[in-house]
Enzyme design. Structure first.
Site, PDB file in Angstrom:
ATOM      1  N   GLU A 130     -36.876  -3.236  14.143  1.00 56.86           N
ATOM      2  CA  GLU A 130     -37.230  -2.849  15.280  1.00 56.86           C
ATOM      3  C   GLU A 130     -36.180  -3.056  16.441  1.00 56.86           C
ATOM      4  O   GLU A 130     -36.148  -3.631  17.622  1.00 56.86           O
ATOM      5  CB  GLU A 130     -38.523  -3.812  15.891  1.00 56.86           C
ATOM      6  CG  GLU A 130     -39.522  -3.870  15.084  1.00 56.86           C
ATOM      7  CD  GLU A 130     -40.775  -4.540  15.623  1.00 56.86           C
ATOM      8  OE1 GLU A 130     -40.739  -5.505  16.401  1.00 56.86           O
ATOM      9  OE2 GLU A 130     -41.694  -4.604  15.261  1.00 56.86           O
ATOM     10  N   ASN A 173     -36.072  -1.319   9.214  1.00 57.81           N
ATOM     11  CA  ASN A 173     -37.493  -1.116   9.547  1.00 57.81           C
ATOM     12  C   ASN A 173     -37.738  -1.156  10.868  1.00 57.81           C
ATOM     13  O   ASN A 173     -37.298  -1.680  12.061  1.00 57.81           O
ATOM     14  CB  ASN A 173     -38.170  -2.673   8.835  1.00 57.81           C
ATOM     15  CG  ASN A 173     -39.579  -2.548   8.895  1.00 57.81           C
ATOM     16  OD1 ASN A 173     -39.997  -1.405   8.071  1.00 57.81           O
ATOM     17  ND2 ASN A 173     -40.293  -3.223   9.169  1.00 57.81           N
ATOM     18  N   HIS A 182     -48.179   1.050  11.765  1.00 62.61           N
ATOM     19  CA  HIS A 182     -49.375   0.554  12.548  1.00 62.61           C
ATOM     20  C   HIS A 182     -50.112   1.641  13.119  1.00 62.61           C
ATOM     21  O   HIS A 182     -49.493   2.437  13.871  1.00 62.61           O
ATOM     22  CB  HIS A 182     -49.155  -0.456  13.437  1.00 62.61           C
ATOM     23  CG  HIS A 182     -48.468  -1.609  12.738  1.00 62.61           C
ATOM     24  ND1 HIS A 182     -49.281  -2.716  12.189  1.00 62.61           N
ATOM     25  CD2 HIS A 182     -47.328  -2.086  12.928  1.00 62.61           C
ATOM     26  CE1 HIS A 182     -48.389  -3.356  11.687  1.00 62.61           C
ATOM     27  NE2 HIS A 182     -47.187  -3.182  11.994  1.00 62.61           N
ATOM     28  N   GLU A 222     -46.050  -1.610   6.887  1.00 60.42           N
ATOM     29  CA  GLU A 222     -46.968  -2.496   7.582  1.00 60.42           C
ATOM     30  C   GLU A 222     -48.262  -1.531   8.010  1.00 60.42           C
ATOM     31  O   GLU A 222     -48.690  -1.804   9.063  1.00 60.42           O
ATOM     32  CB  GLU A 222     -46.435  -2.943   8.739  1.00 60.42           C
ATOM     33  CG  GLU A 222     -45.271  -3.943   8.494  1.00 60.42           C
ATOM     34  CD  GLU A 222     -44.644  -4.467   9.744  1.00 60.42           C
ATOM     35  OE1 GLU A 222     -45.050  -4.538  10.816  1.00 60.42           O
ATOM     36  OE2 GLU A 222     -43.224  -4.992   9.638  1.00 60.42           O
ATOM     37  N   ASP A 275     -51.851  -0.359   8.853  1.00 57.55           N
ATOM     38  CA  ASP A 275     -53.080  -0.720   9.001  1.00 57.55           C
ATOM     39  C   ASP A 275     -53.667  -0.024   9.844  1.00 57.55           C
ATOM     40  O   ASP A 275     -52.955   1.456  10.465  1.00 57.55           O
ATOM     41  CB  ASP A 275     -53.154  -2.351   9.699  1.00 57.55           C
ATOM     42  CG  ASP A 275     -52.103  -2.617  10.830  1.00 57.55           C
ATOM     43  OD1 ASP A 275     -51.672  -1.393  11.366  1.00 57.55           O
ATOM     44  OD2 ASP A 275     -51.785  -3.475  11.195  1.00 57.55           O
TER      45      ASP A 275
HETATM   46  C1  XIL Z   1     -47.088 -10.134  13.221  1.00 53.39           C
HETATM   47  C2  XIL Z   1     -47.745 -11.101  12.210  1.00 53.39           C
HETATM   48  O1  XIL Z   1     -48.695 -10.378  11.730  1.00 53.39           O
HETATM   49  C3  XIL Z   1     -48.553 -11.958  13.355  1.00 53.39           C
HETATM   50  O2  XIL Z   1     -48.852 -12.822  12.335  1.00 53.39           O
HETATM   51  C4  XIL Z   1     -47.413 -12.630  14.340  1.00 53.39           C
HETATM   52  O3  XIL Z   1     -48.031 -13.465  15.220  1.00 53.39           O
HETATM   53  C5  XIL Z   1     -46.674 -11.825  14.876  1.00 53.39           C
HETATM   54  O4  XIL Z   1     -45.959 -10.689  13.945  1.00 53.39           O
HETATM   55  N1  XIL Z   1     -44.194  -5.702  13.443  1.00 53.39           N
HETATM   56  C6  XIL Z   1     -43.418  -6.529  12.482  1.00 53.39           C
HETATM   57  C7  XIL Z   1     -44.230  -7.598  11.871  1.00 53.39           C
HETATM   58  O5  XIL Z   1     -42.534  -6.349  12.076  1.00 53.39           O
HETATM   59  O6  XIL Z   1     -43.374  -8.893  11.613  1.00 53.39           O
HETATM   60  C8  XIL Z   1     -45.349  -8.202  12.793  1.00 53.39           C
HETATM   61  O7  XIL Z   1     -46.301  -9.039  12.160  1.00 53.39           O
HETATM   62  C9  XIL Z   1     -46.257  -6.942  13.441  1.00 53.39           C
HETATM   63  C10 XIL Z   1     -45.393  -5.976  13.969  1.00 53.39           C
END
Ligand code: XIL
Length: 333
Positions: free
Chosen positions: A137, A185, A221, A253, A255
């Site tokens: 990020e 990423n 996401h 990631e 979802d």
């Molecule tokens: C999130 C986790 O799922 C949570 O448990 C934590 O409190 C915060 O981070 N992008 C990412 C992940 O790269 O590391 C993040 O994970 C979600 C967004």
């Protein structure tokens, strides 16, 4: 009849193996003791990634002390169950310990700290973690670089010098593990937009100059209110341009957030999972399709009021429509 039975026995992992993809999930070892959690990890997935356990704060909370307990549990579980481990993440603006954030460190100290951090963490898991999100990020939505303790607050010596600090982190990671696959990423880079343009320009430059980079991670996401036809078309085109750079692609990631748990919403969610998995299936450079947790019981989305239900399994570990849709997408059905 036999074909039908075989279909319903096909797990995500088996479907992925037949279609150039590992299937991964974020995990938290606190839940390994739950029988269904453990069972599903073993049967449905081929990759696990610590949801938090390898981030800077949990693993390096104090300046002179590393805490590998969570990460070690995950690596041991993976080893015992023939799963691969994906590492997340070495350089990020978030989940930083206060000793890094308190503003007393100079860039030269920051450089020593980060180099040591990468050497220590990557080195410990050399041969055990097959791929790393080295930098996470780093860009804003408009394509500019995000302010971060590692870039410019104070940074480790490359403030104002564009993607130089990312390059340096990749070089340190390569030095610590010659074989692990190194990834950049990010989120919001799925579509063709100013942010993905900036990441593309960086990675094209890195490839041209043989900076060690193996792949690009798209967090993915998602939610039904924006993952629609236009988004999906742009996503597919975008994956192709990164594939054409010769990069491996990981969806890291996935979802799908919902704002209610109704059959209608579950159907919309199934569509999102299906379409994203279908695009992954069609792109041979996608070698990992990973979801950010798998049960609503433990998903980070479930903690937000009025939101959640983002996973293929519900809070009782029952499959939702999203599960079959995801599997069908992986299979190209
Ligand atoms: C999130 C986790 O799922 C949570 O448990 C934590 O409190 C915060 O981070 N992008 C990412 C992940 O790269 O590391 C993040 O994970 C979600 C967004």
């Amino acid at each position: 009849m036999i074909a039908l039975l075989a279909m319903s026995l096909t797990t995500l992992r088996v479907a992925g193996a037949a279609n150039h993809m590992d299937i991964g999930t974020a995990v938290n070892p606190d839940f390994f003791a739950e029988p269904r959690y453990e069972e599903l990890l073993k049967s449905e997935f081929s990759v696990i990634e610590p949801e938090n356990g390898m981030k800077f704060d949990p693993i390096h909370k104090e300046r002179d002390h590393y805490d590998f307990s969570v990460a070690d549990k995950i690596v041991a579980f993976a080893h015992a169950n023939h799963l691969k481990v994906r590492g997340h993440t070495l350089v990020w603006h978030s989940q930083q310990p206060s000793w890094v954030m308190n503003g007393t460190l100079k860039p030269t100290e920051m450089a020593t700290i980060l180099q040591d951090h990468i050497k220590t963490v990557v080195g410990r898991y050399r041969g055990k973690v097959y791929a790393w999100d080295v930098v996470n990020e780093a860009f804003n939505d408009d394509g500019s670089l995000r302010p971060s303790p590692w870039y410019n607050k104070p940074g480790f010596g490359y403030a104002g010098q564009g993607t130089q600090y990312i390059e340096q982190a990749l070089r340190w990671a390569r030095k610590a593990d010659k074989r692990a696959k190194l990834f950049y990423n990010d989120y919001g880079t799925e579509e063709i937009n100013p942010k993905s343009d900036a990441v593309y320009a960086m990675l094209k430059d890195f490839k041209n100059r043989h900076v060690p980079i193996d792949g690009i991670g798209f967090q993915c996401h998602a939610a039904p209110w924006y993952v629609k036809e236009k988004w999906l078309k742009s996503f597919e085109k975008n994956l192709q341009r990164f594939a054409d750079l010769g990069l491996e692609i990981h969806i890291t990631e996935l979802d799908c957030d919902l704002d209610a748990s109704t059959p209608e919403k579950f159907a919309q969610q199934a569509y999102v999972y299906h379409e994203i998995a279908t695009i992954a299936h069609r792109q041979p450079k996608v070698t990992l399709l990973q979801i950010w947790g798998f049960t609503d019981k433990h998903s980070w989305l479930s903690s937000r009021k009025g939101h959640g239900w983002g996973m293929p399994w519900d809070a009782n570990y029952e499959k939702k429509p999203a599960y079959g849709a995801l599997r069908n997408g992986i299979l190209g059905k």
